[in-house]
Design a protein around this motif. Structure first.
Motif, PDB file in Angstrom:
ATOM      1  N   VAL A 189       0.845  -1.191   0.000  1.00  0.00           N
ATOM      2  CA  VAL A 189       0.000   0.000   0.000  1.00  0.00           C
ATOM      3  C   VAL A 189       0.882   1.245   0.000  1.00  0.00           C
ATOM      4  CG1 VAL A 189      -1.736  -1.271   1.336  1.00  0.00           C
ATOM      5  CG2 VAL A 189      -0.199   0.305   2.515  1.00  0.00           C
ATOM      6  N   GLN A 190       0.258   2.372  -0.232  1.00  0.00           N
ATOM      7  CA  GLN A 190       0.948   3.658  -0.233  1.00  0.00           C
ATOM      8  C   GLN A 190       0.768   4.287   1.158  1.00  0.00           C
ATOM      9  OE1 GLN A 190       1.322   4.998  -3.824  1.00  0.00           O
ATOM     10  NE2 GLN A 190       2.948   6.246  -2.957  1.00  0.00           N
ATOM     11  N   ALA A 191       1.795   4.967   1.661  1.00  0.00           N
ATOM     12  CA  ALA A 191       1.642   5.689   2.924  1.00  0.00           C
ATOM     13  C   ALA A 191       0.448   6.636   2.816  1.00  0.00           C
ATOM     14  CB  ALA A 191       2.915   6.460   3.251  1.00  0.00           C
ATOM     15  N   MET A 226      -2.322   3.451   7.431  1.00  0.00           N
ATOM     16  CA  MET A 226      -0.898   3.179   7.289  1.00  0.00           C
ATOM     17  C   MET A 226      -0.204   4.504   6.952  1.00  0.00           C
ATOM     18  SD  MET A 226      -0.638   0.052   7.980  1.00  0.00           S
ATOM     19  CE  MET A 226      -1.903  -1.181   8.360  1.00  0.00           C
ATOM     20  N   ASP A 227       0.158   5.257   7.977  1.00  0.00           N
ATOM     21  CA  ASP A 227       0.625   6.626   7.768  1.00  0.00           C
ATOM     22  C   ASP A 227       2.123   6.751   7.546  1.00  0.00           C
ATOM     23  OD1 ASP A 227       0.949   5.797  10.363  1.00  0.00           O
ATOM     24  OD2 ASP A 227      -0.198   7.447  11.256  1.00  0.00           O
ATOM     25  N   LYS A 228       2.871   5.670   7.776  1.00  0.00           N
ATOM     26  CA  LYS A 228       4.326   5.738   7.708  1.00  0.00           C
ATOM     27  C   LYS A 228       4.871   4.645   6.801  1.00  0.00           C
ATOM     28  CE  LYS A 228       6.783   5.103  11.521  1.00  0.00           C
ATOM     29  NZ  LYS A 228       7.111   5.080  12.961  1.00  0.00           N
ATOM     30  N   ARG A 272       4.558   1.757   1.087  1.00  0.00           N
ATOM     31  CA  ARG A 272       5.480   2.502   0.225  1.00  0.00           C
ATOM     32  C   ARG A 272       5.380   3.999   0.525  1.00  0.00           C
ATOM     33  NH1 ARG A 272       2.148  -0.185  -3.206  1.00  0.00           N
ATOM     34  NH2 ARG A 272       1.500   1.805  -4.072  1.00  0.00           N
ATOM     35  N   LYS A 273       6.477   4.714   0.225  1.00  0.00           N
ATOM     36  CA  LYS A 273       6.506   6.166   0.406  1.00  0.00           C
ATOM     37  C   LYS A 273       5.527   6.881  -0.477  1.00  0.00           C
ATOM     38  CE  LYS A 273      10.994   7.592   1.941  1.00  0.00           C
ATOM     39  NZ  LYS A 273      12.316   8.062   1.552  1.00  0.00           N
TER      40      LYS A 273
END
Ligand SMILES: [Cu+2]
Length: 103
Positions: free
Chosen positions: A37-39, A79-81, A102-103
């Motif tokens: 997933v993306q951050a 998922m914040d980080k 992911r970033k």
């Protein structure tokens, strides 16, 4: 760079949709077992079993404990980080999955 409004709207719609992922708990297993997933995205853990699960993670990237909840119920985690999140179930030690943020 010039972006057509219609293309921009389509892009925004896609991003809104991509921000929410679903992980099922079924047959004492997570599905999928690996998720990228993306951050900033959230992951919704849905209990599809006729008994309770207690989804949690002790990972540095994101530690959480959703508590015990039964069939048909779901809880979301942001998922914040970026990093790796190892997800487990407190009721069933064999249940494991990994989320790559992911970033
Ligand atoms: Cu479980």
């Amino acid at each position: 760079m010039r972006i057509l409004p219609a293309a921009l709207l389509a892009l925004l719609a896609f991003q809104a949709q991509a921000g929410d992922h679903v992980v099922s708990q079924k047959g004492k297993a997570f599905g999928p077992k690996k998720l990228s997933v993306q951050a900033g995205d959230s992951v919704r853990f849905v209990n599809d079993d006729p008994f309770a699960h207690n989804v949690f993670s002790l990972s540095d990237t994101k530690s959480f404990d959703l508590g015990s909840y039964g069939q048909g119920l779901a809880k979301s985690v942001l998922m914040d980080k970026p990093g790796v999140v190892e997800v487990e179930c407190a009721v069933h030690p064999d249940m494991r999955m990994v989320i790559e943020v992911r970033k």
